[in-house]
Design an enzyme around this catalytic site. Structure first.
Site, short mmCIF file in Angstrom:
data_model
loop_
_atom_site.label_atom_id
_atom_site.label_comp_id
_atom_site.label_asym_id
_atom_site.label_seq_id
_atom_site.Cartn_x
_atom_site.Cartn_y
_atom_site.Cartn_z
N GLU A 1 34.51 -12.73 4.18
CA GLU A 1 34.68 -11.31 4.47
C GLU A 1 35.09 -11.16 5.92
O GLU A 1 35.01 -12.10 6.71
CB GLU A 1 33.38 -10.52 4.23
CG GLU A 1 32.22 -10.94 5.12
CD GLU A 1 30.93 -10.24 4.77
OE1 GLU A 1 30.86 -9.62 3.70
OE2 GLU A 1 30.00 -10.30 5.58
N PHE B 1 9.86 -17.04 4.70
CA PHE B 1 10.57 -17.30 5.94
C PHE B 1 10.73 -16.06 6.81
O PHE B 1 11.54 -16.05 7.73
CB PHE B 1 11.94 -17.93 5.67
CG PHE B 1 11.86 -19.25 4.97
CD1 PHE B 1 11.29 -20.34 5.58
CD2 PHE B 1 12.33 -19.39 3.67
CE1 PHE B 1 11.20 -21.57 4.93
CE2 PHE B 1 12.24 -20.60 3.01
CZ PHE B 1 11.67 -21.70 3.64
N GLU C 1 34.68 -14.24 8.47
CA GLU C 1 33.64 -15.18 8.03
C GLU C 1 34.17 -16.08 6.92
O GLU C 1 34.87 -15.64 6.02
CB GLU C 1 32.41 -14.41 7.55
CG GLU C 1 31.82 -13.49 8.63
CD GLU C 1 30.42 -13.02 8.31
OE1 GLU C 1 29.95 -13.27 7.18
OE2 GLU C 1 29.80 -12.41 9.18
#
Length: 725
Positions: A347, A407, A334
């Site tokens: 990571e 959210f 990532e």
């Protein structure tokens, strides 16, 4: 041969509802390309795994235990079925009737619902392995998937861990050590502290040395758990404490690190495949920038932002990192990517990634199959030039949660009605639930990974829009309204996104779809037709010959529709196979092609199709899901509507002196006692839900009058936890 016997078997796994799956194989030299053809109910077909390679006659495992649950267990079983490999499921008592338990060849209950007593209980899992003779274990993602102790104990038993070695997990699963490996591999790094943070004061000291904002995260973390962003000393102290506790609960490892937070980046990751012979390829990138609370919500492959040069550089660095760590399986590297396409290592996830299906769609490779092959010691049969980007794929994570709260705060309940939209072309649903399944407080609230595919991004997003409109979920709150709004929002459609997309696009939180004037009239017209159909049904009886007989002829209605304090006069005429609706000087011809029991209404309005879902109808109050959002339209005959003004108004209670539960969960700690004075914003208690810890604070200053819960108590949404005076 078990593989070839499986190739002609029809299966129904997490990819299919209303579809049948056939598998075929073709030879390229000595290599077989294993193509899975999914024949959809619409008669269109698509080779999902047209590029999945293996050697004919190669050795394979006979039995695999899956140390996981839910959709990912179903996904792994699906591949094992096609390969002719027997599967063993382990489960908690509350999962006894789960979909993955029924799909597996064998299933064993290993403990009660809490993960520490079931899915994280190594000794119980190892006992099942011994008793069943499983040769290998696939850990999926989460739980023990990145636990080097588990991988090590399996190796001691002579059982294969389908994933990297314990040494690779230690090197890359540990965020502190992984940065050191990345540095040796010459991977671009984010500035940060190279070591473990001892306590909250040490955290504040390091944060000030790096410079705010900083990211506090668990060394063994993943999936957004054990991670906080801090902009000052107070947030650092609180974030360190909450993240440390969350990490201990989720991973059994509370070591923390701190690094510079790159503000307003994109989150883009590279999928890698490696074997035990030093071979490695990257399967292109995934765009994962749409997030809330550092957890991904919508992903797509490829990224609209990445050019070929950047893709190659990111891929090459990912391969260098994997080889430096001695990596031998599927993994994900990532990165954070800034506006100039400069990328920084974040990571490496040493496991199968949640969003792997979108990579499968654009490369034609069954990643689970290749993980199993690598674990068995087979060589990868790919060169980098064999990895295509074929089309575009989008994944929406459909969760049981309330999108109008931060959210998406988790919700619980039972799925009273559930229909996946897999009858639409190029739609894939990876789910672990069925109609009647319970969503509990103990596990991740994911309902499904909804994936759509197209030759272009526009096509994939168009299919996603139709799939979300057609997805029937009843009995629990869900985040379809938010997902549907995002995939059609102008900025997202243009690809102008970052990890701050949600708070920037919805600065006051998500409030639901805002209808245009024409959309509102369409909704009112459909609601009026539903009201007319109620009357038509109520005036019919079945005679003794089973024929429908009309008691009263009713072909025209003068109605009044109210929506958000707006009142509209409506006239409806029934003309056999259609309705004619007049409102606001507009005329609509609506085809009478649906019933009051239809879960999805594909309404033909003046020759154009609109998708609606009738959720409920009670005394003229009609609730309809339209463009993802639930709306209520009040439709009454004119004389009844005139009486509404005499109805008493609902008084909204003042809850500012109460701290209520925003979601179901368990009280982790209580920070106050009766008689304490609290200030606005002061933490009162911590609520743990779906392995995430949430700090609840006072909305105004006051004195603690009553505490209605204690540590360890289970609470429901809107329960009053603490009262102030």
């Amino acid at each position: 041969m078990a593989l070839m016997s499986a190739l002609t078997r029809a299966t129904a796994g997490p990819l299919s509802v209303g579809r049948r799956t056939l598998s075929v194989a073709k030879r390229v030299g000595s290599v077989r390309i294993y193509s899975r053809c999914s024949v959809l109910a619409s008669d269109s077909s698509k080779n999902l795994y047209y590029n999945d390679r293996y050697n004919e006659g190669e050795d394979q495992f006979k039995k695999i235990l899956i140390a996981n649950r839910g959709e990912i267990a179903c996904r792994i079983i699906d591949t094992c079925r096609r390969l002719g490999i027997k599967t063993v499921a382990i489960h908690s008592d509350v999962d006894s009737n789960a979909k993955f338990v029924h799909m597996a060849d064998e299933a064993f209950c290993i403990g009660p619902a809490p993960t520490s007593q079931s899915y994280l209980k190594m000794d119980a899992i190892l006992d099942v392995i011994r008793n069943t003779g499983a040769e290998a274990v696939h850990p999926g993602y989460g739980f023990l998937s990145e636990n080097m102790q588990f991988a090590g104990r399996l190796a001691e038993m002579g059982v294969v861990f389908i994933g990297p070695t314990s040494a690779s997990i230690k090197a890359m699963g540990d965020k502190i050590e992984s940065k050191r490996v990345a540095m040796r591999a010459k991977v671009n790094l984010i500035p940060g502290f190279d070591g473990e943070i001892k306590d909250d004061e040490h955290a504040v000291k390091v944060a000030n040395e790096i410079g705010y904002p900083v990211m506090i995260k668990a060394s063994a973390g993943g999936g957004g758990k054990g991670l906080r962003i801090a902009w000052n000393d107070k947030e650092t102290r609180n974030g360190f404490r909450l993240s440390k506790s969350e990490a201990a609960s989720s991973f059994g490892d509370d070591r923390m690190l701190i690094e510079k937070f790159i503000d307003d980046p994109r989150h883009i990751e590279i999928q890698v495949l490696c074997d035990q012979h030093g071979n490695a390829v990257y399967l292109n990138e995934r765009e994962c920038s749409i997030q809330r609370r550092n957890q991904k919500v919508i992903e797509e492959a490829p990224s609209i932002f990445i050019d070929p040069k950047t893709r190659r550089l990111m891929g090459e660095q990912s391969i260098a990192l994997a080889k430096s760590a001695g990596y031998t399986s599927a993994g994900t590297v990532e990165f954070l990517v800034d506006s100039r396409r400069k990328f920084y290592f974040l990571e490496m996830n040493t496991r199968l990634q949640v969003e792997h299906p979108i990579t499968e769609c654009i490369t034609g490779i069954d990643i689970v199959h290749q993980m199993i092959r690598a674990a068995k010691g087979h060589k990868l049969l790919y060169k980098q030039s064999d990895i295509p980007i074929n089309g575009w794929a989008v994944e929406c994570r459909v969760y049981a949660e309330d999108p109008y709260k931060a959210f998406g705060l988790p919700a619980v309940g039972r799925l009273s009605r559930y229909i996946e939209p897999t009858y639409l072309p190029n739609v894939r649903c990876d789910s672990g639930i069925t109609e009647g399944s319970d969503i509990s407080i103990y596990y991740d609230p994911m309902i499904c990974k909804l994936v759509t595919y197209g030759s272009t991004r526009t096509e994939a997003l168009g299919t996603m829009t139709a799939a979300l409109d057609s997805y029937v979920i009843r009995g629990v709150a869900h985040n379809v309204p938010l997902l549907r709004d995002v995939v059609t929002e102008k900025r997202f459609v243009e690809g102008d996104i970052s990890t701050k997309y949600l708070p920037e696009t919805y600065p006051d939180g998500f409030k639901g779809k805002t209808l245009s004037s024409s959309e509102k009239l369409h909704l009112i017209a459909i609601a009026s037709c539903i009201r007319a159909k109620e009357d038509l049904r109520n005036t019919c009886i079945m005679n003794t010959d089973g024929e429908a007989v009309e008691l009263v002829r009713h072909d025209e209605w003068l109605l009044q529709a109210a929506m958000n304090d707006e009142i509209v006069a409506v006239s409806v005429r029934h003309m056999g196979d259609k309705f004619e609706v007049n409102l606001n000087n507009e005329k609509y011809t609506i085809v009478n092609n649906f019933t009051l029991a239809s879960p999805v209404i594909n309404a033909d309005i003046n020759g154009r199709i609109g998708i609606f879902q009738l959720i409920s109808r009670t005394f003229g109050r009609i609730k309809i899901q339209y463009l993802g959002t639930l709306f209520e339209v009040q439709v009454f005959e004119k004389r009844m509507a005139e009486m509404l003004k005499y109805m008493p108004k609902i008084i909204v209670a003042d809850l500012s002196s109460m701290i209520t539960a925003p979601m179901p969960g368990m009280v982790k700690s209580v920070a106050v006692k009766v008689g304490d004075q609290v200030v606005e914003g002061q933490e009162v208690l911590v609520l743990e839900a779906m392995k995430m810890q949430n700090s609840l604070s006072a909305a105004k200053p006051g004195k603690v009058k009553q505490i209605n819960v204690r540590e360890g108590a289970t609470v429901n949404t809107d329960d009053v936890l603490v009262e102030l005076e």
